[in-house]
Design an enzyme around this catalytic site. Structure first.
Site, PDB file in Angstrom:
ATOM      1  CG  ASP A  69      63.830  15.134 -48.998  1.00  0.00           C
ATOM      2  OD1 ASP A  69      62.742  15.118 -49.605  1.00  0.00           O
ATOM      3  OD2 ASP A  69      64.459  14.106 -48.704  1.00  0.00           O
ATOM      4  CE  LYS A  70      59.388  23.230 -49.677  1.00  0.00           C
ATOM      5  NZ  LYS A  70      59.472  23.910 -48.385  1.00  0.00           N
ATOM      6  CG  ASN A 115      61.065  30.039 -49.969  1.00  0.00           C
ATOM      7  OD1 ASN A 115      59.927  29.617 -49.744  1.00  0.00           O
ATOM      8  ND2 ASN A 115      61.964  30.237 -48.999  1.00  0.00           N
ATOM      9  NE  ARG A 116      55.620  35.050 -54.758  1.00  0.00           N
ATOM     10  CZ  ARG A 116      56.464  35.878 -55.378  1.00  0.00           C
ATOM     11  NH1 ARG A 116      57.437  36.469 -54.690  1.00  0.00           N
ATOM     12  NH2 ARG A 116      56.343  36.098 -56.678  1.00  0.00           N
ATOM     13  CG  PHE A 119      54.711  25.335 -44.566  1.00  0.00           C
ATOM     14  CD1 PHE A 119      56.069  25.591 -44.523  1.00  0.00           C
ATOM     15  CD2 PHE A 119      53.940  25.727 -43.483  1.00  0.00           C
ATOM     16  CE1 PHE A 119      56.654  26.219 -43.431  1.00  0.00           C
ATOM     17  CE2 PHE A 119      54.505  26.356 -42.384  1.00  0.00           C
ATOM     18  CZ  PHE A 119      55.861  26.611 -42.357  1.00  0.00           C
ATOM     19  CB  SER A 186      57.464  29.804 -42.897  1.00  0.00           C
ATOM     20  OG  SER A 186      57.259  30.133 -44.255  1.00  0.00           O
ATOM     21  CG  ASN A 188      57.190  32.192 -47.801  1.00  0.00           C
ATOM     22  OD1 ASN A 188      57.210  33.367 -48.129  1.00  0.00           O
ATOM     23  ND2 ASN A 188      58.289  31.455 -47.744  1.00  0.00           N
ATOM     24  CB  THR A 189      52.134  29.928 -43.572  1.00  0.00           C
ATOM     25  OG1 THR A 189      52.659  28.837 -44.346  1.00  0.00           O
ATOM     26  CG2 THR A 189      50.754  29.548 -43.047  1.00  0.00           C
ATOM     27  CE  LYS A 224      64.399  27.176 -40.135  1.00  0.00           C
ATOM     28  NZ  LYS A 224      64.461  26.268 -41.304  1.00  0.00           N
ATOM     29  CG  ASN A 253      62.115  30.139 -41.348  1.00  0.00           C
ATOM     30  OD1 ASN A 253      62.347  30.110 -42.554  1.00  0.00           O
ATOM     31  ND2 ASN A 253      61.154  29.416 -40.793  1.00  0.00           N
TER      32      ASN A 253
END
Length: 377
Positions: A69-70, A115-116, A119, A186, A188-189, A224, A253
């Site tokens: 739930d971003k 996932n990528r 954010f 993460s 993905n950043t 994290k 993560n």
């Protein structure tokens, strides 16, 4: 019921299925009588599985991980389904879109996800305002954490703009959160994981801790960490956590590793880059929880995340040293009744063992998770 619906959802693209799931939770989020009815049926009520950590009371040790739930759209609904706490976000100071699609993939043979997303969120200010407009954490009914990350537009060299970017998010979310998670892990950043290096981590975490102390009513701060850190890298980062005085660590993560998967290597390669979550992460998460607990001792809260699909999986992390556990991918595969089933399973195991509490069952003295580090909280 979910076993009948899941094949239909899994026939859809993952992002569309997620949005349909969020839409289905809408009535539970917005209709108070329905929420009360569902909470009465599903929310944990057995005080023997309750946990006190970071000065907060958790009705069960099981929470939903950041990323589900971003934008704080369904916090009250998630709590009603039986989660003992909710982590929202990750949010950034600057609102940003998701990475180009496709950016989310299922690996059914492994019960895993890649996932990528990167954010995607509406920005810390708007997300905080939404949570406050709905009554804040008190209306959710369980402790609420908000995860903050770096906006894509904030450079890392020099580091000062990235630190100010995190501080801007922190100033917003601390108004609504019971605890704040600093996400530097993460995959993905671009270059985000470089912020786990001790020099950058010290600069970032110290700045947020100073801001937190100066606010007058500090909230617990957690970091994290990535499962892909080597042992020496993890030790160096934990030394900074101890030095700065954070209240806790979330392990872990998602991973960039792809070994040991049942899914065809060709299929996995075609999915491309991104963070892998779910059961393939379970053993590494257990290992890191053990190492973090051994290194930092009892005063720091440890949250275990990675491959939780059952009460036994949750107990494995608790026995390894976690105070709390989180699930995300297991929720996707297991459905909306899974958090309640896991909490109920923990209660049954406590009852069968004759233990007085969950802490007693896992061989940890009651109160071991109660302390909070004051100087960095």
């Amino acid at each position: 019921m979910y076993r009948l619906v899941r094949p239909l959802l899994f026939a859809l693209p993952p992002r569309l299925a997620h949005e349909l799931g969020m839409l289905a939770l809408g009535p539970l989020e917005h209709v108070a009588p329905l929420r009360a009815l569902v909470r009465a049926r599903l929310a944990p009520r057995d005080g023997r599985v309750a946990v006190r950590a970071m000065g907060l009371d958790f009705p069960s040790p099981l929470g939903v991980a950041g990323g589900f739930d971003k934008d704080a759209r369904r916090a009250r609904a998630l709590a009603a389904l039986g989660f003992g706490f909710v982590e929202l976000g990750t949010v950034t100071a600057v609102a940003q879109a998701e990475n180009p699609r496709p950016n989310l993939f299922r690996l059914p043979a492994d019960r895993a996800l890649i996932n990528r997303l990167g954010f995607p969120n509406q920005g810390a200010a708007r997300v905080t305002a939404r949570l406050l407009d709905r009554g804040g954490a008190a209306a959710v009914g369980v402790p609420v954490g908000i995860s903050i990350g770096k906006s894509r537009v904030a450079p890392l060299d020099p580091i000062e703009p990235a630190i100010e970017d995190y501080l801007a998010s922190f100033r917003e979310v601390r108004r609504a959160a019971d605890f704040v998670v600093i996400n530097v892990s993460s995959p993905n950043t671009k270059d985000l994981r470089a912020m786990q290096g001790p020099a950058i981590a010290r600069a970032l975490l110290s700045a947020i801790a100073r801001e937190n102390r100066g606010a007058g009513a500090p909230v617990p701060l957690l970091i994290k960490v990535a499962p892909d850190l080597g042992d020496e890298e993890l030790e160096a980062l934990l030394a900074v956590v101890e030095e700065v005085g954070l209240s806790g660590v979330i392990a872990t993560n998602t991973t960039v590793r792809r070994d040991g998967l049942a899914t065809s290597p060709a299929v996995v390669e075609a999915m491309g880059a991104g963070g892998l979550s779910g059961p393939p992460l379970r053993q590494r998460s257990l290992s890191m929880v053990r190492r973090i607990r051994a290194r930092l001792g009892a005063r720091v809260t440890v949250i275990g995340a990675g491959g939780v699909e059952s009460a036994e999986h949750a107990l494995d992390l608790l026995r390894a040293g976690a105070d709390l556990v989180q699930l995300y991918t297991g929720f996707i595969y297991g459905g909306p009744l899974l958090p309640s089933a896991i909490a109920r399973g923990l209660s049954e195991r406590v009852a069968r063992s004759g233990a007085r509490s969950l802490q007693d069952l896992i061989g940890r003295p009651d109160g071991a998770a109660h302390a909070t580090i004051d100087h960095g909280a």
